[in-house]
Write an enzyme that holds these catalytic residues in place. Structure first.
Site, PDB file in Angstrom:
ATOM      1  N   THR A  29     -61.219  -3.320 129.421  1.00 39.24           N
ATOM      2  CA  THR A  29     -61.166  -5.019 130.096  1.00 39.24           C
ATOM      3  C   THR A  29     -61.295  -4.976 131.387  1.00 39.24           C
ATOM      4  O   THR A  29     -61.842  -6.030 131.974  1.00 39.24           O
ATOM      5  CB  THR A  29     -59.739  -5.350 129.723  1.00 39.24           C
ATOM      6  OG1 THR A  29     -58.518  -4.789 130.460  1.00 39.24           O
ATOM      7  CG2 THR A  29     -59.354  -5.464 128.492  1.00 39.24           C
ATOM      8  N   CYS A  33     -52.717  -3.680 136.020  1.00 42.44           N
ATOM      9  CA  CYS A  33     -51.360  -4.583 135.610  1.00 42.44           C
ATOM     10  C   CYS A  33     -50.310  -3.532 136.153  1.00 42.44           C
ATOM     11  O   CYS A  33     -50.380  -2.248 136.594  1.00 42.44           O
ATOM     12  CB  CYS A  33     -51.239  -4.584 134.199  1.00 42.44           C
ATOM     13  SG  CYS A  33     -52.613  -5.512 133.224  1.00 42.44           S
ATOM     14  N   CYS A  37     -46.353  -5.608 132.453  1.00 41.99           N
ATOM     15  CA  CYS A  37     -47.127  -6.849 131.948  1.00 41.99           C
ATOM     16  C   CYS A  37     -46.742  -7.261 130.511  1.00 41.99           C
ATOM     17  O   CYS A  37     -46.618  -6.413 129.697  1.00 41.99           O
ATOM     18  CB  CYS A  37     -48.537  -6.390 132.221  1.00 41.99           C
ATOM     19  SG  CYS A  37     -50.125  -7.613 131.757  1.00 41.99           S
ATOM     20  N   ARG A  62     -60.041  -5.095 138.515  1.00 40.68           N
ATOM     21  CA  ARG A  62     -59.595  -6.381 139.037  1.00 40.68           C
ATOM     22  C   ARG A  62     -57.915  -6.636 138.450  1.00 40.68           C
ATOM     23  O   ARG A  62     -57.668  -6.136 137.548  1.00 40.68           O
ATOM     24  CB  ARG A  62     -60.351  -7.628 138.621  1.00 40.68           C
ATOM     25  CG  ARG A  62     -60.598  -7.700 137.327  1.00 40.68           C
ATOM     26  CD  ARG A  62     -61.333  -9.004 136.809  1.00 40.68           C
ATOM     27  NE  ARG A  62     -61.551  -9.282 135.642  1.00 40.68           N
ATOM     28  CZ  ARG A  62     -62.357  -9.048 134.784  1.00 40.68           C
ATOM     29  NH1 ARG A  62     -62.956  -7.890 135.036  1.00 40.68           N
ATOM     30  NH2 ARG A  62     -62.095  -9.358 133.418  1.00 40.68           N
ATOM     31  N   CYS A  64     -54.808  -8.266 137.320  1.00 38.74           N
ATOM     32  CA  CYS A  64     -54.475  -9.035 136.104  1.00 38.74           C
ATOM     33  C   CYS A  64     -53.968 -10.246 136.487  1.00 38.74           C
ATOM     34  O   CYS A  64     -52.992 -10.600 137.354  1.00 38.74           O
ATOM     35  CB  CYS A  64     -53.290  -8.319 135.321  1.00 38.74           C
ATOM     36  SG  CYS A  64     -52.789  -9.404 133.752  1.00 38.74           S
ATOM     37  N   CYS A  67     -49.935 -11.045 135.034  1.00 47.47           N
ATOM     38  CA  CYS A  67     -48.965 -10.256 135.418  1.00 47.47           C
ATOM     39  C   CYS A  67     -48.902 -10.031 137.154  1.00 47.47           C
ATOM     40  O   CYS A  67     -47.814  -9.828 137.824  1.00 47.47           O
ATOM     41  CB  CYS A  67     -48.427  -8.908 135.056  1.00 47.47           C
ATOM     42  SG  CYS A  67     -49.812  -7.684 135.304  1.00 47.47           S
TER      43      CYS A  67
END
Length: 547
Positions: A29, A33, A37, A62, A64, A67
């Site tokens: 993805t 996190c 999370c 990048r 999340c 969270c």
């Protein structure tokens, strides 16, 4: 936690104890996190682990949006460690790289810029520039979601050198432009019909300042820390409003680019989520995963936002690890029942280390320091309730009319003989303080604990050899070898042990020597009310009040 399999177990159980201690990223993805999370746990083969958010960002992941890993409490490891990396992290958190660059950070640490870069990259996966960049990005996100500042003005307030750098950073870390992030935050507030509830970030826009949530991990003994600060509040610089359970701590702040007023509310109800049952470390650690303190900052220059937040976090000891503290101290026969009775008891730091040092050496009740404030402090442009002044700087307290030993201390602070900044060498600072006439070893140790935020106080590392240099000095009675054995069993959390003993009345108020325990073993529970008032409430120096 160094083993990746153990880290994955923490992620699988959504264990919030490790929020801020490490981060995980999902390669499928492109998102990183916090361990707690709430999203579906990814497959182990798709997970990578990072020691810092900056390292995850540098690897191309990048943050999340669910969270908000950039908003977690800081790692308690940086408060414990006294080496180059620990000191560098404290300096970066205080904004040194933004203000002085990597060269300034290296000079403060006493190493070359190349060596600092190498050490940080080896341990954290990111150098000082990347770590400072992550800090700026988080500040920018908070400003986007809590103020109506124009984006161009906001970028420079967050510490970015150019609009292009700001836009590129926000797109890379948050996968959106600044305008999109602001619009998304407004949309969430509109759908909920209430302020945004992001943990650790801004909670609402407020005409009285920038509203923030200062996150912490684990249980937090809120009433005790507000009690601690209330009895020490210096009129004119600090005040506590409201009744028990609904108090607001307020104080003035002298910052790099201007000044400010900070307000922190005592929580009136639960602001936590329950932790899964897996991984309990001891009875004192059972309870909530953490929460936040509501904070409002009114600053004359928004470039001071990150520094102001970090100083309030240090004052309220929000980056502490209460689970590690409870695990260590809970095994002690004397401390175990105290830790179980007051889970999450913190060791308050200082919003201004030099201010605290002056207050300790001056001694006496808070009104004594207030006299100094009225005589030498800079008045606020407008009185705000009980807040009227900024505390005087050391340079303003070096005149002949200032009583000793305060003048000697302030001269040493002003000329750099004693350094009490965020990443100062704690042992060197303690030795320098103890050597000053009228200060001594005990006051120096207390200043090290609070002004420099050292959780490992009580190890008799250097101060025990300093002797009594004056009214505030003197080593404790009771046998150095025995004290080192007891304090060693508490390491690296001796400061928390001392606060538990003060609060329970088992150690005289303000006393750091565990040797004093021998005369207090049968202390009555009623003594807890007066315990822990500490050095500020006791006459530890011989100087006359300044009027």
């Amino acid at each position: 936690m160094r083993d990746d399999d153990a880290r994955y177990e923490a992620v699988s159980s959504r264990d919030a104890r490790f929020d801020g201690e490490f981060f995980f990223a999902v390669v499928t993805t492109g998102i990183y996190c916090r361990p707690s999370c709430p999203a579906v746990t990814p497959k182990r083969v798709n997970v990578r682990f990072f020691v810092s958010a900056a390292a995850a960002q540098a690897a191309g992941f990048r943050a999340c949006r669910r969270c908000r890993p950039d908003a977690v409490p800081g790692s308690a490891e940086w408060n414990v460690r006294a080496d180059l990396v620990g000191r560098a992290m404290r300096f970066i958190g205080d904004g040194v790289v933004d203000r002085e660059g990597v060269g300034g950070l290296a000079r403060r640490l006493g190493y070359s810029a190349r060596q600092v870069q190498r050490q940080l990259t080896a341990e954290l996966g990111a150098g000082p520039v990347a770590l400072a960049r992550a800090r700026r990005a988080h500040t920018a996100r908070v400003l986007l979601q809590t103020t109506n500042l124009p984006v161009t003005e906001l970028a420079f307030a967050a510490g970015f050198a150019s609009i292009r750098q700001f836009n590129d950073t926000m797109r890379e870390i948050y996968a959106g432009t600044p305008s999109e992030l602001r619009a998304a935050a407004a949309g969430r507030r509109g759908r909920a019909g209430a302020p945004s509830q992001g943990a650790g970030g801004g909670s609402r826009s407020a005409p009285g300042g920038i509203a923030l949530r200062l996150a912490y991990r684990g249980p937090y003994a809120t009433a005790e820390i507000f009690d601690f600060l209330q009895v020490r509040a210096v009129p004119g610089v600090e005040e506590v409003r409201g009744s028990h359970g609904t108090r607001t701590y307020r104080r003035t702040l002298r910052l790099t680019y201007g000044s400010g007023i900070a307000e922190v509310d005592e929580p009136t109800g639960p602001r936590t989520r329950k932790r899964p049952p897996a991984g309990l470390v001891c009875p004192a650690a059972r309870g909530a995963d953490g929460g936040w303190l509501e904070c409002r900052l009114r600053l004359t220059d928004l470039r001071d936002l990150s520094t102001a937040v970090q100083r309030m976090r240090r004052l309220f000891d929000l980056d502490a690890d209460p689970y590690a503290v409870a695990e260590r101290l809970g095994a002690d026969p004397t401390l175990g029942p105290l830790v179980a009775a007051r889970p999450g008891l913190r060791s308050p730091g200082a919003a201004d280390p030099e201010e605290l040092a002056v207050r300790i050496v001056l001694g006496g009740p808070p009104e004594r320091a207030a006299e100094l404030v009225r005589a030498y402090g800079k008045p606020l442009d407008a009185v705000d309730g009980g807040l009227t002044h900024l505390f005087p700087t050391p340079g303003e307290l070096t005149g002949e009319e200032v009583a000793e030993p305060v003048r000697t201390l302030c001269t040493a602070l002003a000329d750099g003989t004693v350094v009490l900044d965020a990443g100062a060498d704690r042992y060197a600072a303690e030795r320098a303080l103890a050597a000053l006439p009228g200060v001594g070893a005990k006051a120096a140790a207390y200043i090290r604990m609070r002004a420099l935020g050292d959780p490992d106080i009580g190890d008799s590392g250097d101060s025990g050899d300093s002797g009594d240099s004056g009214g505030a000095g003197g080593a404790g009675e009771g046998g150095p070898a025995g004290e080192r054995a007891v304090a060693g069993a508490w390491r690296p959390w001796g400061a928390y042990a001392v606060h538990h003993l003060w609060r329970a009345g088992l150690l005289p108020a303000g006393e750091l020597s565990v040797g004093e325990l021998s005369g207090c073993a049968g202390a009555l529970p009623g003594r807890a009310e007066e315990a822990g008032r500490g050095w500020e409430a006791a006459p530890v120096a011989v100087a006359a009040p300044v009027g």
